[in-house]
Motif scaffolding. Sequence first.
Motif, PDB file in Angstrom:
ATOM      1  N   ASP B  11       0.826  -1.213   0.000  1.00 29.83           N
ATOM      2  CA  ASP B  11       0.000   0.000   0.000  1.00 29.83           C
ATOM      3  C   ASP B  11       0.859   1.263   0.000  1.00 29.83           C
ATOM      4  N   ALA B  12       1.823   1.244  -0.888  1.00 32.54           N
ATOM      5  CA  ALA B  12       2.678   2.416  -1.019  1.00 32.54           C
ATOM      6  C   ALA B  12       1.866   3.607  -1.507  1.00 32.54           C
ATOM      7  N   HIS B  13       0.816   3.332  -2.255  1.00 36.72           N
ATOM      8  CA  HIS B  13      -0.121   4.365  -2.682  1.00 36.72           C
ATOM      9  C   HIS B  13      -1.525   3.858  -2.379  1.00 36.72           C
ATOM     10  N   SER B  33       1.130   7.365  -9.106  1.00 36.35           N
ATOM     11  CA  SER B  33       0.001   6.438  -8.989  1.00 36.35           C
ATOM     12  C   SER B  33      -1.266   7.012  -9.614  1.00 36.35           C
ATOM     13  N   VAL B  34      -2.209   6.125  -9.783  1.00 37.44           N
ATOM     14  CA  VAL B  34      -3.510   6.553 -10.274  1.00 37.44           C
ATOM     15  C   VAL B  34      -4.227   7.393  -9.208  1.00 37.44           C
ATOM     16  N   ASP B  35      -3.720   7.393  -7.976  1.00 39.94           N
ATOM     17  CA  ASP B  35      -4.325   8.226  -6.927  1.00 39.94           C
ATOM     18  C   ASP B  35      -3.912   9.693  -7.046  1.00 39.94           C
ATOM     19  N   SER B 287       3.573  -1.926  -8.946  1.00 37.99           N
ATOM     20  CA  SER B 287       2.537  -2.760  -9.537  1.00 37.99           C
ATOM     21  C   SER B 287       1.153  -2.214  -9.270  1.00 37.99           C
ATOM     22  N   GLU B 288       0.225  -2.716 -10.047  1.00 40.08           N
ATOM     23  CA  GLU B 288      -1.199  -2.437  -9.855  1.00 40.08           C
ATOM     24  C   GLU B 288      -1.628  -2.805  -8.425  1.00 40.08           C
ATOM     25  N   ASP B 289      -0.895  -3.731  -7.808  1.00 39.99           N
ATOM     26  CA  ASP B 289      -1.280  -4.174  -6.460  1.00 39.99           C
ATOM     27  C   ASP B 289      -0.865  -3.182  -5.363  1.00 39.99           C
ATOM     28  N   ARG B 290      -0.421  -1.968  -5.755  1.00 37.84           N
ATOM     29  CA  ARG B 290      -0.084  -0.859  -4.829  1.00 37.84           C
ATOM     30  C   ARG B 290       1.203  -1.086  -4.064  1.00 37.84           C
TER      31      ARG B 290
END
Lengths: 1137, 300
Positions: B11-13, B33-35, B287-290
């Motif tokens: 959960d880096a992002h 990130s997408v965030d 990765s997509e997995d954050r």
Amino acid sequence: MAIPRTASIDIPIGEGRELLEVSRRDLGENEDFIFSVLNDENVDLWVYADIALEYWNQGMERQFEDAVRSGLGRAAKAPNPAEKRHHVLLLNLLISRLIEKAKAANEETKLLESSMMSEEYLNEATRLLNDVTKLDALDMFAIVARGNIRMARKEFAEALLAFEGALSRDRHCVPALIGEAAARFAMGQHRRALDGYQKVLRLKPNLTPDVRVAIGICYHQLGAVTQARKAFTRAVELDPSNLDAAMLLAIMDWNRCRHAEQDTDVIADMSNKATAILAKVHAINSRHPLFAAQMAQRKLLQNDYSAAIGFAEGALAFNRPPKLCAEALCCKGKALQAQGDYKGAYIAFLQSVKLNPDSLAAQYCLATVNIQRGDLEAAYDGLKFILTKEPHNLDVLLMLASLYTPSASHQEKAVELFNVALKIDEKKELVSQPHVLLDMARSLERTDTKEAFSSLVKALKTLHEQQQLIPLELLNNIAAMCFMLAERETHTKHKTVEEVAKQCQDSPAQVEDSFFIDESHRLGDTLFQIPLLESSLADDALWCSQNLLYVANEILSSAIARSHQDQYAGSKSVEHTKVTLLYNLGRVREALGHTNKAEAIYKQLAQSHPAYLDSRLRLGIMLLQRREVQEAVEIFKLIIDTEPKNVEARLNLGRAYIMIDSKVEAKRAFDAILKSIDPHNTPALVGLANVQLSLARSARHKEKERESWILGTHRLYETALNYDKRNVPAAIGLGIVLAESGFVAEAKVVFNQVEQATGNNPSVVLNLAHTVLSLNEKDAIVAIPLYEKAIKKGYGNDPYVWAALARAYYILGRVRKDDVSMNQALRCVQKAIRLNPSDAAMIFNLAVVKLQVAGVLNDQSIEKRVVKTMEAAKDGIATAERLLTALAARTPESRPNYTVEHAVQRRDYCKEVRKLCEKKIHETTTLERQREERKEMILQQQKDREDAKRQKEEEEKALQEEREAKIAKQREEDQKRVQANEASYRQHEEQMEKADEERKKGRGRGAKRSREVLSDAEGDESQPKESKRKLVRKKSGSAKKPANGEEKVRERGVKSQLSAEYVEESDEDDSHSKNGHTNADGEDTNDDGNERSRGGDRGSGSGEDDDDEDNIRVPSGKIQRPSFDDSDDEERDPTEA
Amino acid sequence: MSYRLLHSKRDAHEDAIWSVAWSKRGNRILTGSVDDTIKIWNGDTYGETHLLEGHQLGVLSIDISPDGSTAVSTSLDSQIRFWDLMHHMKTEDRTIDAGPVEAWTAAYSPDGRHVATGSHSGNVNIWSTEEGKKERTFETRGKFIMSVAYSPNGLLLACGAENGAVHVFDVPTGRLLHSLQGHSMCVRTMTFSPDSNLLLTGSDDKRINIYDVHHANCISNLAGHQSWILSLAFSPDTTHFASGSSDKRAKIWDLKARQCLHTCNDHEDQVWGVAYSEDGSRLATVSEDRTLNIYQTSSG
């Protein structure tokens, strides 16, 4: 038979009774004369009998018969009751003669004629017998003869009855005893037969043929070998020319030689003895049936088949005991079988079984020859018959199981049989034989692949332990099984088998260290794969697709390395197996992702074995996956040219055409399969249906055409489902057609069913989500997890699905006025764009969603809003506006797949939203400020109140203290007074008493009163306080209420204003969900491509697997495209560009 | 040589991480990130040091200037933003508004004076970092340009398109030198070798191609990933390179042997970005997995 044995016979002739003396010696010479006398003169019957017997004794059978017949003729001409005894005798003689002749005829040849003759003889004998019974119903010989006729006709039970009847008259009648014993023997009652023979022996020790032989046979049948031997030996001693006894003795010796565990000397001795006897028998009578049968068996064992057949036929020339014949036939059959004459062998065995249906050996032989002839059904029956007799015969069990194994319909039975065999075979000797294990594996292949796999591994291990040559096919099968299992396995586990491999082998074989097939680095003879295989089977953590593929790769590589070793060089099929191994290695590498290596292998195979089309097919499929469609099409066409009936190639050709959107060609490819190759091919049906569906979509403006396509598509999917009820793509297709024709609810039912049946199919989940959402937008909350599941299960790379998810979130966000959902929608759109940025409509959607984040916040009730998020959303409006401005500015020439006008509208709308947003922010800010103020005010009030309270409390406290002090003071005063009173009491006791008492009372009352007043005062004070609090509260309430009311009114106004916007929007959306069904062409074909390519990586070596995989392959499962945009179909459809 | 996971930041992002860069100087790791945010991570302790906010939508790509002082980022909000890595702040005045999907991925020129971005129209735009203006345009007249790369010597610029086309331009003259054949599906990532001789391209066809840029021929293509290739990075010593893929794996390859040396199996979703540390001893993957993962790559 009291006929005087004189040197000559005196024949009294005529009435005069003159005597004609005939010398017994000269009977033969004087034949004519005698017969003329016998026929013409009236001679006494006893003379006929005497002469006949004399002929018989001299071996002149014909004359014997003639004499008897002429005597009978005389008896018929001139019956004489006095001569009844002789008449009966004559009749009996003829009957015996006829029976003998019948038997002989039966025995000599098997010609139909002779059997007819024998039947005639028997009939005549029966006739004569009737005559005898007429004459003398109780004649012993007649009864025995009746029994004999029955015997000759093989009606043993009836014969036995006859003999028993005779014996009841005369317990010592030897012919009846023999007959009874023979009948019992024929009926298998060996012990009672033995009793009968022994009785005969006691009565007539010197009877010929020697009854000892019969006794010996009985003993042998009863298992008393020594006694049998003794009987035979005695018979031979008494009569050295008794061939039967000698032969039987020889056979016994020989059998003992073959089975005995004695030392070699004894055996040699025995076999010498046996051979000696055989030689003797041969010298005396080379056509003796027993001898021939024995020789036939010997020759068979010596692999001298033609000689064996010769002897067997010699034995068969005598048709006597059926068991012997059966045996001889068996011998002959075996010899023929060994020579490869299966038909002849089959006939021989069949006859043998007919003669002796209880002989399991013959049944077994028949079954084997049936197998060789390919008549499996008959073989099944034969083997099953044996099993009914001997249910625990392992050989037969396993044989039948192996027979069942290859046929799909019998595999369950095979599994059952193997289980029985496993249960019986406690030592696990037989069942651990490799070929049995292999068969078990095959039988389990369909039902329990993992179990089959473990059987194969066991077989490999056994072979390895027995140090036998491991067939390459076995390695290939193990690898193929691994591959199949890997394809099925969806688990991904972190534990890798490579570590195990490293433990098993010192130098780990690196999968990726060679570009081309490099066999040399693997030593074929270090069978480290066995522990590798076993550990993969045993450890669940290792049981995953990747590891299985790794193991398959290892095995195949080592098998290929082995195939180059010399030990396999001789084997015929090694070239073929090598090709299979290489191809499978290609498949495994392909599945492992080493596509280059796989391609190299396929190319090599295509070059070295141009006829091996499978490798070309894979090459084509791989090209297809890389979107090198033209090249792939070329390859498929080439394959079809070589083999026009290649369904796979045509299917893939169709898929390739779908990829490049050549609908007509694709349709042609699928049509070709259905019309000329296999009208029931479900993948082709589904493929054709998919093409027609896309044709229907492109014909959306021609209502009639579209309808006919849709109907056709529906029919095709239904047909496919009829042929294969579990065909998922067809079911999905059906659902899509339903949805496209407006039966969304029905489509949902279909998808629901398929989803429940498959569980893990992302395409079904996706379509289900689509239907859920299009049925009722309020179900977005249901659709969202479905979309997410689809993404998780394999659509993570699909921008279309992300967009669909975004749409669901968008709907949810708008319905619930929930900025969190809206933000989720935003993220999802972004992910969709990240995957496919060239879809400008998605950018438009992005802008709309971004704008709506602010819109949703605007719509929220004022209490929910937070200025910070609103500010952020307001900033976002700028971004949305920027995007929309740019989109609006794009020239129509660039053929954007959204409507520029809408972008313009939206851009302008941004301003409104911003204004509103600012207003809202202002409101919220003021509200928040008000709230703050109010809060502060309330806090202040509270503080004030608390201060007041504290003050009051303090006051009270002070008051209390004061009061207490007062009371204390009073008490003190009282006390003082009391004391003073008491002091003066004595002095003014009587004088002061009344006055004092009065005063005291008055004081007490006064104190009480003042206390009451105090408490009242307290109550008065607390009440206003409370009411004050209430007031404050009321005030704050009233202060709030108008504000709230104002807010609400305003809000409502705003809302209506907004909802006008929204309605417009949702109308648009509605219209999209309606025509959404039809507007997914361009993307659909793309997605088809994905599906197809996914369908492409499949299957192991066998074609069947490919089919299976095909069935799982997902069709173009798109119902509608998510659209928040308002673009027109035509403009969006890139295919029309 | 050992490859192991040194650090894994879950959960880096808040959401999928789309890009990563490791600075040549200053040893910082940047993730986008997408965030909408960019985060700065310490290159030794892997702790989060700063959060950079400013993009209104997901951050598509990040590149760090050769001197390590600034970073450029592109986002779906159509802006190219520059970030001051010295003071860890955004430089609002230099933000370029490029237009939607006009600037997909950004790459710094080796001199740090320009930034190249690919656009939907098939052009590569060169922006001056100082003036924030479009200076030049390389036209391919082709499809959406998904990836761009400058050769380290600054002479070449390569770009990869949606349809698999790869173009190489001569930077000084702006001439199209080569159109490289080999991919027929989207080229999402590319990188030059440190010696500027080789160009690596990664495509949706699951393969990585190695081109000799001077002779315009494809030396080799590497298969091994089971899905799209999303990111590529060359190790500074030119011996290895790393790849990230939709198949949730990152792989480390040996250039000479042209084979995979190690597969990183730790991510649970597609690996969007890979980046080597300055000395090539570590590899960051996002990765997509954050998750942000750091691997030890070699002793180097």
